[in-house]
Scaffold this active site. Structure first.
Site, PDB file in Angstrom:
ATOM      1  N   ASP A  81      47.524 112.962  38.142  1.00 37.02           N
ATOM      2  CA  ASP A  81      46.141 112.471  38.069  1.00 37.02           C
ATOM      3  C   ASP A  81      46.143 110.968  37.809  1.00 37.02           C
ATOM      4  OD1 ASP A  81      43.356 112.739  37.979  1.00 37.02           O
ATOM      5  OD2 ASP A  81      43.348 113.111  35.807  1.00 37.02           O
ATOM      6  N   ASP A 231      38.274 117.521  32.650  1.00 37.25           N
ATOM      7  CA  ASP A 231      39.164 117.298  31.509  1.00 37.25           C
ATOM      8  C   ASP A 231      38.379 117.397  30.198  1.00 37.25           C
ATOM      9  OD1 ASP A 231      41.136 116.565  29.756  1.00 37.25           O
ATOM     10  OD2 ASP A 231      41.383 114.525  30.482  1.00 37.25           O
TER      11      ASP A 231
HETATM   12  O1  G3H Z   1      40.760 112.754  36.490  1.00 32.78           O
HETATM   13  C1  G3H Z   1      40.219 113.488  35.636  1.00 32.78           C
HETATM   14  C2  G3H Z   1      38.809 113.580  35.547  1.00 32.78           C
HETATM   15  O2  G3H Z   1      38.114 112.895  36.496  1.00 32.78           O
HETATM   16  C3  G3H Z   1      38.146 114.338  34.485  1.00 32.78           C
HETATM   17  O3  G3H Z   1      36.910 113.799  34.093  1.00 32.78           O
HETATM   18  O4  G3H Z   1      37.049 114.073  31.638  1.00 32.78           O
HETATM   19  O5  G3H Z   1      34.894 113.656  32.761  1.00 32.78           O
HETATM   20  O6  G3H Z   1      36.027 115.838  33.027  1.00 32.78           O
HETATM   21  P1  G3H Z   1      36.175 114.384  32.814  1.00 32.78           P
HETATM   22 ZN    ZN Z   2      39.448 111.079  37.055  1.00 32.16          ZN
END
Ligand code: G3H
Ligand code: ZN
Length: 283
Positions: A81, A231
């Site tokens: 990621d 996340d």
């Molecule tokens: O790359 C990971 C995300 O884009 C997660 O985003 O923490 O807002 O769910 P979030």
């Molecule tokens: Zn992200």
């Protein structure tokens, strides 16, 4: 079973649903994601960021994801990621990642393309697909004024050019989404998403999906999003459940008792996301 993300996201792209991409940092989160995917018979991406690698070491997280992937009969991809460098991408390939994001979106356009192309060449040589992202810079230049909201948004024509120039597999779009919890209700720009979807023929990715209301997620999927990243909501379920458990059991010292309810709570979050993404039953 362990697969690359290419087959998962193209199936989603063709059939109008989205695959969940959930971030892991440890064994408990990984269990929660894989148990949810198995329970819902859903394909899934387990994402590992550079921060997670710094925390757990390069090899540990992909190792447990790959082992768990062998033990379930739904397809699982291990995704890097927001890959911050060519070097980390190479290290990730060496330890078995089956999907890569190279995020050079903060760089000027030409440099972003150059960084992405370098990674694409290496990843495609070993059959691993690549996600890339393009962003916009706010402020005013000559007569062109970019408001704060527009500043964060992907420009549809620039997306087309980026896909052509970069040669990558999936495009992360900025349509009013942001990482972390939102202040107030986010408002995704569906007209912009439609314009991008109409012009760009690769699966589209929505980052920062925690806190976006279900009805907007459903709409985003209907309007062409094929991968959705979560996340923060998993972290929130983990932290609030552990906090509550310890408040109710202040003398408990067994980590299994303390963390078990958190696994269940995170699994419930992931199962709900899988439902609204439309990927339940797709494996
Ligand atoms: O790359 C990971 C995300 O884009 C997660 O985003 O923490 O807002 O769910 P979030
Ligand atoms: Zn992200």
């Amino acid at each position: 079973m362990l697969v690359t993300s290419k087959e998962l996201l193209w199936d989603a792209h063709k059939n109008g649903y989205a695959v969940g991409a959930f971030n892991t940092n440890n064994l408990e989160i990984t269990h929660a994601i894989l148990r949810a995917a198995q329970a819902k018979r859903a394909p899934v991406l387990v994402q590992i960021s550079a921060g997670a690698i710094r925390y757990a070491g390069l090899e540990f997280l992909p190792m447990i994801v790959a082992k768990e992937a062998q033990l379930v009969d739904v397809p699982v991809a291990i995704h890097l990621d927001h890959g911050p460098s060519f070097e980390l991408v190479m290290q990730a390939l060496r330890v078995g990642f089956t999907s890569i994001m190279r995020d050079a979106s903060k760089l000027p356009y030409e440099q972003n393309v150059a960084e992405v192309r370098k990674v694409v060449e290496a990843c495609h040589a070993v059959g691993v697909p690549v996600e890339a992202e393009i962003g916009r810079i706010g402020g005013a230049e000559e007569h062109v004024v970019v408001t704060d909201r527009e500043a964060l948004m992907s420009d549809p024509d620039e997306c087309v050019q980026f896909v052509n120039d970069g040669g990558f597999d999936f495009l992360a779009v900025a349509i009013g989404n942001a990482h972390g919890f939102y202040k107030g209700e986010p408002k995704l720009d569906f007209d912009r998403l439609d314009a991008i979807h109409a012009k760009v023929n690769v699966p589209l990715v929505l980052h920062g999906a925690s806190g976006i209301p279900d009805y907007q997620i459903t709409k985003a999927v209907q309007h062409g999003i094929s991968k959705i990243n979560i996340d923060t909501e998993i972290r929130y379920a983990f932290a609030t459940t552990v906090r509550k458990y310890l408040a109710e059991h202040p003398d408990q010292i067994d980590p299994r008792k303390i963390l078990g309810p958190a696994i269940d709570a995170m699994q419930a979050v992931v199962e709900h996301k899988i439902e609204i993404f439309g990927s339940a039953g797709k494996a």
